[in-house]
Design an enzyme around this catalytic site. Structure first.
Site, PDB file in Angstrom:
ATOM      1  N   ASP A   1       0.605  -1.239  -0.038  1.00 23.76           N
ATOM      2  CA  ASP A   1       0.027   0.038   0.028  1.00 23.76           C
ATOM      3  C   ASP A   1       0.762   1.312   0.081  1.00 23.76           C
ATOM      4  O   ASP A   1       0.536   2.122   0.774  1.00 23.76           O
ATOM      5  CB  ASP A   1      -1.101   0.140   1.204  1.00 23.76           C
ATOM      6  CG  ASP A   1      -1.995  -1.187   1.059  1.00 23.76           C
ATOM      7  OD1 ASP A   1      -2.216  -1.888   0.061  1.00 23.76           O
ATOM      8  OD2 ASP A   1      -2.376  -1.439   2.190  1.00 23.76           O
TER       9      ASP A   1
ATOM     10  N   LYS B   1      -6.763  -5.145  -3.719  1.00 21.97           N
ATOM     11  CA  LYS B   1      -7.490  -5.588  -2.384  1.00 21.97           C
ATOM     12  C   LYS B   1      -8.146  -4.663  -1.842  1.00 21.97           C
ATOM     13  O   LYS B   1      -7.918  -3.362  -1.926  1.00 21.97           O
ATOM     14  CB  LYS B   1      -6.279  -6.173  -1.657  1.00 21.97           C
ATOM     15  CG  LYS B   1      -5.462  -5.233  -0.818  1.00 21.97           C
ATOM     16  CD  LYS B   1      -4.145  -5.974  -0.376  1.00 21.97           C
ATOM     17  CE  LYS B   1      -3.595  -4.972   0.583  1.00 21.97           C
ATOM     18  NZ  LYS B   1      -4.079  -4.425   1.601  1.00 21.97           N
TER      19      LYS B   1
ATOM     20  N   CYS C   1      -2.575  -3.095   7.755  1.00 17.13           N
ATOM     21  CA  CYS C   1      -2.198  -4.259   6.892  1.00 17.13           C
ATOM     22  C   CYS C   1      -1.081  -4.711   7.086  1.00 17.13           C
ATOM     23  O   CYS C   1      -0.852  -5.929   6.999  1.00 17.13           O
ATOM     24  CB  CYS C   1      -2.273  -3.446   5.513  1.00 17.13           C
ATOM     25  SG  CYS C   1      -3.679  -2.509   4.930  1.00 17.13           S
TER      26      CYS C   1
END
Length: 191
Positions: free
Chosen positions: A18, A72, A105
């Site tokens: 990310d 995602k 995450c």
């Protein structure tokens, strides 16, 4: 007693999580985290992005255009396409993890990898959060959960292991300048 936890180019995979434009203004030490992650991408095989439609593409300074990005919505990177890629890579036993956010995450992915029996190395100077507090407590929890904390330079040198390694000169060029400071000393001085 913990294992030796020796990094090697065989059986290891780098997962970058990310590093996207929309996070840039809000992530603590974002520029330095990106700089360190960019160095680590030399060995990257799997790249994921958190909801690229809403958050935008991976930041350009990573120069990750040649890598496969997997969209995602979950906090974990362990989604079906990534699982398939890991299987295609021969089910690596070691994951080297960097990216954002350290309290979301990164731990979700770490816990899934640990449950699969993988050894997880968190590159502490290549992960961050919106707040230093979240970042530091997440790193502490990750360490308590069995992940190993390391640094960008340590990973690069441990992967080549020898000045005679065929790629040592390329790695050495990445180390001419020290990794930028990402304000981790306060965390380690409190341990």
């Amino acid at each position: 007693m913990a294992g030796i936890c020796k990094l090697s180019t065989k059986g290891s995979v780098l997962l970058l999580c990310d590093m996207q434009e929309k996070f840039r203004p809000n992530i603590f030490q974002f520029t330095n985290i990106v700089s360190n992650a960019a160095r680590l991408l030399q060995a990257a095989r799997v790249l994921t992005e958190q909801f690229p439609k809403g958050l935008g593409p991976t930041v350009p300074e990573l120069e990750a255009g040649d890598l496969t990005a997997h969209a995602k919505t979950k906090f974990t990177m362990m989604i079906e396409p990534v699982e398939k890629e890991l299987k295609a890579l021969g089910d690596p036993k070691i994951a080297i993890l960097c990216g954002i956010e350290t309290q979301a995450c990164i731990p979700c992915t770490t816990f899934d990898l640990l449950e699969k029996g993988m050894e997880v190395h968190i590159v502490a100077d290549a992960v961050s959060s919106r707040s230093q507090t979240d970042r530091l407590f997440a790193l502490s929890r990750l360490r308590q959960s069995g992940a190993f904390l390391t640094t960008t330079e340590a990973v690069l040198l441990q992967l080549v292991q020898d000045a005679k390694h065929p790629n040592f000169r390329e790695i050495q060029k990445l180390l001419v300048e020290p990794s930028p400071d990402t304000a981790l000393l306060a965390f380690f001085s409190s341990l």
